[in-house]
Design a protein around this motif. Sequence first.
Motif, PDB file in Angstrom:
ATOM      1  N   LEU A   1      58.879   8.670  58.949  1.00 47.80           N
ATOM      2  CA  LEU A   1      59.785   8.877  57.818  1.00 47.80           C
ATOM      3  C   LEU A   1      61.159   8.294  58.115  1.00 47.80           C
ATOM      4  N   ARG A   2      61.670   8.542  59.307  1.00 48.05           N
ATOM      5  CA  ARG A   2      62.995   8.014  59.676  1.00 48.05           C
ATOM      6  C   ARG A   2      62.994   6.485  59.663  1.00 48.05           C
ATOM      7  N   ALA A   3      61.882   5.892  60.078  1.00 49.46           N
ATOM      8  CA  ALA A   3      61.786   4.428  60.055  1.00 49.46           C
ATOM      9  C   ALA A   3      61.835   3.907  58.626  1.00 49.46           C
ATOM     10  N   VAL A   4      61.131   4.595  57.718  1.00 51.28           N
ATOM     11  CA  VAL A   4      61.157   4.202  56.302  1.00 51.28           C
ATOM     12  C   VAL A   4      62.572   4.318  55.751  1.00 51.28           C
TER      13      VAL A   4
ATOM     14  N   MET B   1      64.982   9.127  49.643  1.00 57.24           N
ATOM     15  CA  MET B   1      65.385   7.745  49.913  1.00 57.24           C
ATOM     16  C   MET B   1      65.498   6.981  48.614  1.00 57.24           C
ATOM     17  N   ALA B   2      66.547   6.182  48.469  1.00 48.63           N
ATOM     18  CA  ALA B   2      66.712   5.374  47.266  1.00 48.63           C
ATOM     19  C   ALA B   2      65.571   4.382  47.151  1.00 48.63           C
ATOM     20  N   ALA B   3      65.100   4.180  45.950  1.00 46.69           N
ATOM     21  CA  ALA B   3      64.007   3.237  45.734  1.00 46.69           C
ATOM     22  C   ALA B   3      64.493   1.819  45.974  1.00 46.69           C
ATOM     23  N   SER B   4      63.632   0.989  46.515  1.00 44.50           N
ATOM     24  CA  SER B   4      63.958  -0.408  46.748  1.00 44.50           C
ATOM     25  C   SER B   4      62.795  -1.253  46.286  1.00 44.50           C
ATOM     26  N   SER B   5      63.074  -2.462  45.807  1.00 49.09           N
ATOM     27  CA  SER B   5      62.020  -3.350  45.337  1.00 49.09           C
ATOM     28  C   SER B   5      61.349  -4.082  46.488  1.00 49.09           C
ATOM     29  N   SER B   6      61.855  -3.928  47.706  1.00 52.07           N
ATOM     30  CA  SER B   6      61.297  -4.650  48.836  1.00 52.07           C
ATOM     31  C   SER B   6      59.875  -4.198  49.132  1.00 52.07           C
ATOM     32  N   SER B   7      58.956  -5.154  49.319  1.00 54.08           N
ATOM     33  CA  SER B   7      57.591  -4.794  49.663  1.00 54.08           C
ATOM     34  C   SER B   7      57.515  -4.205  51.060  1.00 54.08           C
ATOM     35  N   SER B   8      58.451  -4.552  51.956  1.00 50.59           N
ATOM     36  CA  SER B   8      58.490  -3.934  53.282  1.00 50.59           C
ATOM     37  C   SER B   8      58.683  -2.436  53.157  1.00 50.59           C
ATOM     38  N   VAL B   9      59.647  -2.026  52.338  1.00 49.75           N
ATOM     39  CA  VAL B   9      59.918  -0.608  52.162  1.00 49.75           C
ATOM     40  C   VAL B   9      58.744   0.072  51.482  1.00 49.75           C
ATOM     41  N   GLN B  10      58.206  -0.540  50.436  1.00 49.16           N
ATOM     42  CA  GLN B  10      57.097   0.057  49.722  1.00 49.16           C
ATOM     43  C   GLN B  10      55.864   0.178  50.602  1.00 49.16           C
ATOM     44  N   ALA B  11      55.616  -0.840  51.427  1.00 52.72           N
ATOM     45  CA  ALA B  11      54.450  -0.793  52.316  1.00 52.72           C
ATOM     46  C   ALA B  11      54.595   0.326  53.341  1.00 52.72           C
ATOM     47  N   ALA B  12      55.803   0.512  53.856  1.00 53.67           N
ATOM     48  CA  ALA B  12      56.033   1.570  54.837  1.00 53.67           C
ATOM     49  C   ALA B  12      55.886   2.948  54.199  1.00 53.67           C
TER      50      ALA B  12
ATOM     51  N   LYS C   1      53.496  17.895  43.129  1.00 51.92           N
ATOM     52  CA  LYS C   1      54.269  17.433  44.287  1.00 51.92           C
ATOM     53  C   LYS C   1      53.349  16.797  45.313  1.00 51.92           C
ATOM     54  N   VAL C   2      52.204  17.421  45.558  1.00 53.91           N
ATOM     55  CA  VAL C   2      51.229  16.844  46.480  1.00 53.91           C
ATOM     56  C   VAL C   2      50.778  15.481  45.977  1.00 53.91           C
ATOM     57  N   SER C   3      50.536  15.380  44.669  1.00 53.19           N
ATOM     58  CA  SER C   3      50.098  14.116  44.095  1.00 53.19           C
ATOM     59  C   SER C   3      51.148  13.029  44.262  1.00 53.19           C
ATOM     60  N   ARG C   4      52.410  13.362  44.002  1.00 56.52           N
ATOM     61  CA  ARG C   4      53.483  12.366  44.103  1.00 56.52           C
ATOM     62  C   ARG C   4      53.662  11.889  45.541  1.00 56.52           C
ATOM     63  N   ILE C   5      53.575  12.816  46.500  1.00 58.52           N
ATOM     64  CA  ILE C   5      53.736  12.438  47.905  1.00 58.52           C
ATOM     65  C   ILE C   5      52.554  11.593  48.374  1.00 58.52           C
ATOM     66  N   SER C   6      51.346  11.997  48.013  1.00 55.61           N
ATOM     67  CA  SER C   6      50.149  11.301  48.504  1.00 55.61           C
ATOM     68  C   SER C   6      49.973   9.927  47.885  1.00 55.61           C
ATOM     69  N   THR C   7      50.645   9.658  46.770  1.00 56.90           N
ATOM     70  CA  THR C   7      50.575   8.336  46.142  1.00 56.90           C
ATOM     71  C   THR C   7      51.853   7.517  46.358  1.00 56.90           C
ATOM     72  N   ALA C   8      52.734   8.015  47.216  1.00 53.70           N
ATOM     73  CA  ALA C   8      53.976   7.326  47.590  1.00 53.70           C
ATOM     74  C   ALA C   8      54.959   7.201  46.434  1.00 53.70           C
ATOM     75  N   LYS C   9      54.776   8.018  45.400  1.00 54.86           N
ATOM     76  CA  LYS C   9      55.746   8.004  44.313  1.00 54.86           C
ATOM     77  C   LYS C   9      57.001   8.790  44.692  1.00 54.86           C
ATOM     78  N   THR C  10      56.833   9.739  45.611  1.00 56.72           N
ATOM     79  CA  THR C  10      57.948  10.519  46.129  1.00 56.72           C
ATOM     80  C   THR C  10      57.902  10.479  47.644  1.00 56.72           C
ATOM     81  N   THR C  11      59.031  10.207  48.287  1.00 54.54           N
ATOM     82  CA  THR C  11      59.088  10.230  49.740  1.00 54.54           C
ATOM     83  C   THR C  11      59.338  11.658  50.200  1.00 54.54           C
TER      84      THR C  11
END
Length: 282
Positions: A80-83, A1-12, A44-54
Amino acid sequence: MAASSSSSVQAARQALADRLRELCRDAGLEGKQLAALCGWHPSKVSRISTAKTTPSADDIQTWCRACGREDQTADLVASLRAVEGMWVQWHRMERTGLRRAQESVLPLYERTTRFRAYSPNFVPGLVQTFGYTEAVLRAVQRRRVAVDDVADAVAVRMDRQRVLDDGHRRFAFLMEESVLSNGLGDADTQAEQLDHLMTVGALPNVSVGVIPARVGRSRMPVEGFWIYDTAQVNVELVSGYLTLTQPSEVKAYADAFAMLADMAVYGAKARALIRAAMDSLR
């Protein structure tokens, strides 16, 4: 998913990462152990678990299997689909043409009872004429869409305007004065649109406000946006379509709308600006 600055997207995204991390912890696994079970590099586990990678849907399935919680896969993939749906790039939304993009918002319009829209560039879609809509969507199609289904997309948008006839719904449209003379379409198209604005503005459940162009205004124009009840905001940006549901962000746009509304003129004053724009076409 493309990164977005929206806090809604980041929170999800963070919420999804938190749920995956909890599965790992509940299974008694460390990150390196989970990575080994998944056949991944630990990073990869680290990036996913810290939301750096979707994660992808396949990543989620593999993660759940490694944790012995395959029963959680469907629910997490749905999250995931909602995000992914919060931020959609135009090339994804319109890859099969414009009609599908127009149809996708129909359920939202049908369940909304209070609409608020601010437009700095165009007349809002719900109060556009057929000719004006055709000019808008044709311009969009020429700029970024390979498929030419403009006629079908126009028909969908025109059908969507039936919500205006429901007296239980309320509509507030704000637009900059420059919208009245943006030159979209030919002179006849623009004149018809301006005349239609005055007709629609007379409906008891519709408010049309025009923000006059003047020196020293207290708030600069912002991006165009729609507020649906108090549940959702949609923002059309150059690169994509943003959906905001975080209460704080919805409130921020509601507050912006209120400030812009205070700068607008209505009724006879708005009609005078519309007539002046019509006269300039002659």
